[in-house]
Scaffold this active site. Structure first.
Site, PDB file in Angstrom:
ATOM      1  N   PHE A   8     -60.014  -0.935  58.322  1.00 58.09           N
ATOM      2  CA  PHE A   8     -59.959  -2.395  58.258  1.00 58.09           C
ATOM      3  C   PHE A   8     -60.858  -2.986  59.341  1.00 58.09           C
ATOM      4  CE2 PHE A   8     -57.189  -6.337  57.575  1.00 58.09           C
ATOM      5  CZ  PHE A   8     -57.628  -6.512  56.264  1.00 58.09           C
ATOM      6  N   LYS A 111     -70.109   8.253  55.314  1.00 58.12           N
ATOM      7  CA  LYS A 111     -71.208   9.196  55.053  1.00 58.12           C
ATOM      8  C   LYS A 111     -70.838  10.653  55.350  1.00 58.12           C
ATOM      9  CE  LYS A 111     -73.208   5.951  57.397  1.00 58.12           C
ATOM     10  NZ  LYS A 111     -73.589   4.559  57.381  1.00 58.12           N
ATOM     11  N   GLU A 135     -71.550   4.789  46.523  1.00 60.40           N
ATOM     12  CA  GLU A 135     -72.740   3.928  46.582  1.00 60.40           C
ATOM     13  C   GLU A 135     -72.946   3.330  47.973  1.00 60.40           C
ATOM     14  OE1 GLU A 135     -75.067   2.867  43.779  1.00 60.40           O
ATOM     15  OE2 GLU A 135     -75.956   2.709  45.764  1.00 60.40           O
ATOM     16  N   GLY A 193     -71.710  -6.598  63.785  1.00 52.96           N
ATOM     17  CA  GLY A 193     -71.022  -5.633  62.904  1.00 52.96           C
ATOM     18  C   GLY A 193     -71.957  -4.772  62.081  1.00 52.96           C
ATOM     19  N   GLU A 196     -73.026   1.334  63.701  1.00 54.00           N
ATOM     20  CA  GLU A 196     -71.924   2.281  63.523  1.00 54.00           C
ATOM     21  C   GLU A 196     -70.955   2.143  64.699  1.00 54.00           C
ATOM     22  OE1 GLU A 196     -71.695   4.589  60.725  1.00 54.00           O
ATOM     23  OE2 GLU A 196     -73.039   2.970  60.193  1.00 54.00           O
ATOM     24  N   LYS A 211     -78.146   9.797  55.671  1.00 55.88           N
ATOM     25  CA  LYS A 211     -78.395   9.178  54.356  1.00 55.88           C
ATOM     26  C   LYS A 211     -79.400  10.029  53.565  1.00 55.88           C
ATOM     27  CE  LYS A 211     -77.178   4.562  55.936  1.00 55.88           C
ATOM     28  NZ  LYS A 211     -77.621   3.453  56.782  1.00 55.88           N
TER      29      LYS A 211
HETATM   30  N1  HSE Z   1     -75.050   1.229  60.771  1.00 59.15           N
HETATM   31  C1  HSE Z   1     -75.599   1.322  59.456  1.00 59.15           C
HETATM   32  C2  HSE Z   1     -76.935   0.634  59.431  1.00 59.15           C
HETATM   33  C3  HSE Z   1     -74.641   0.682  58.487  1.00 59.15           C
HETATM   34  O1  HSE Z   1     -77.224  -0.099  60.383  1.00 59.15           O
HETATM   35  O2  HSE Z   1     -77.712   0.806  58.509  1.00 59.15           O
HETATM   36  C4  HSE Z   1     -74.952   0.973  57.053  1.00 59.15           C
HETATM   37  O3  HSE Z   1     -74.933   2.338  56.756  1.00 59.15           O
END
Ligand code: HSE
Length: 328
Positions: A8, A111, A135, A193, A196, A211
């Site tokens: 959350f 991830k 996704e 926000g 990570e 990724k």
């Molecule tokens: N911290 C990641 C970014 C969030 O800035 O791309 C999305 O995966």
């Protein structure tokens, strides 16, 4: 459709706000943050949970854990949006396994489990007759996984490259445009926000690398780990380096690249002409895909952010809802 929502923070709250704002037919019967949880088969009051969180309070009760929510709540889909752990993927990995074993669909933005254990989780999902959708793990709001798995099915992908981390892109944009220091720009990205929970994942290129591993393993038929990615982050870039790039009508972007035939995965800052399609601003991501049938395509969209990541999660949920309703 009933969901249990684990996490959350920025993403979890974005999902809750979207469910409320769009009056989606989704009932949250389980909810947990890192300190507390709630189970209510009649549906949790999301507005009240958001208000508690806004006051700095836990979203639920201290004696209900995320594991309790996964094991005991009554739901159709586990929505797992807790922070990534790139070493063990835990505790998310265990929660996802448990939900799949309980014949629950899983939608995740996390991830770690997808990068580390996709073949196992996919087999578990298939054995239990449920969907595993992810996704939101790659490029936030861009429906890249969907495009690659469905729209471009039948194509052979020879190269895939671009900007995969919104936080680094935001930092590089702010440093170049406003002359902010690296530290100032990172502090902004955290406050908004985008970063990570552990922002070293962003700035050291780990987030972009993971990724690439997800795309390589789940779309391109490769078997890679984080250790296979050649990786350099942006921590050593100075405003002077960006100024030097600008003097040559170029800029610097953190670029991730996969060349399947060569088995190559790399992430590094690169000098790029300012007019190049991959030079996007702020938290945008941009990914170019070279294919045999469709030619080259470039996808651009917000790669980080609460609402943007929620968009990808909601898309997966509604995909499952449409199949679930048809199939039931
Ligand atoms: N911290 C990641 C970014 C969030 O800035 O791309 C999305 O995966």
């Amino acid at each position: 459709m009933r969901i249990a929502l684990l996490g959350f923070g920025s993403v979890g709250r974005g999902i809750a706000r979207a469910i409320l704002a769009k009056d989606l037919s989704i009932t949250v019967t389980g909810l947990a943050d890192s300190r507390s949880g709630l189970i209510d088969p009649d549906g949790i009051d999301l507005a009240a949970a958001l208000a508690r969180k806004g006051n700095g309070d836990p979203c639920g009760l201290p004696d209900t854990s995320p594991a309790d929510v996964v094991a005991k709540a009554d739901y159709d889909v586990l929505v797992e949006v807790t922070p990534t752990n790139v070493e063990t993927a835990e505790p998310a990995l265990g929660h996802i396994r448990e939900a799949l074993r309980r014949h629950k669909h899983v939608v995740t933005s996390n991830k770690g489990p997808i990068a580390i254990a996709y073949p196992e989780l996919r087999a578990l999902a298939e054995a239990n007759g449920v969907f595993l959708k992810y996704e939101a793990t790659v490029c936030g709001a861009i429906p890249l996984i969907h495009a690659l798995q469905e729209g471009l099915a039948g194509n052979t992908i020879s190269r895939l490259y671009g900007v995969f981390n919104g936080t680094c892109n935001y930092i590089l944009t702010r440093m170049a445009a406003e002359g902010l220091t690296y530290e100032q720009a990172l502090a902004e990205a955290r406050e908004l926000g985008y970063a990570e929970a552990d922002p070293t994942y962003d700035v050291e290129g780990i987030d972009a690398a993971i990724k690439l591993v997800i795309l390589a393993n789940t779309i391109l038929g490769m078997q890679t780990t984080l250790a296979d990615v050649e990786r350099t982050g942006i921590t050593l870039l100075t405003p002077d380096a960006l100024q030097l790039a600008e003097d040559q009508d170029c800029t610097i972007r953190l670029i991730g690249e996969i060349v399947p035939e060569a088995g190559a995965l790399r992430v590094s800052p690169r000098l790029i002409p300012e007019v190049h399609p991959l030079v996007v601003e702020g938290t945008l991501n941009a990914v170019s895909v070279e294919t045999d049938l469709a030619g080259e395509l470039t996808f651009i969209g917000k790669g980080a952010g609460s609402t943007e990541t929620a968009s990808a999660v909601i898309g997966d949920l509604l995909y499952i809802q449409s199949r679930h309703v048809q199939g039931s």
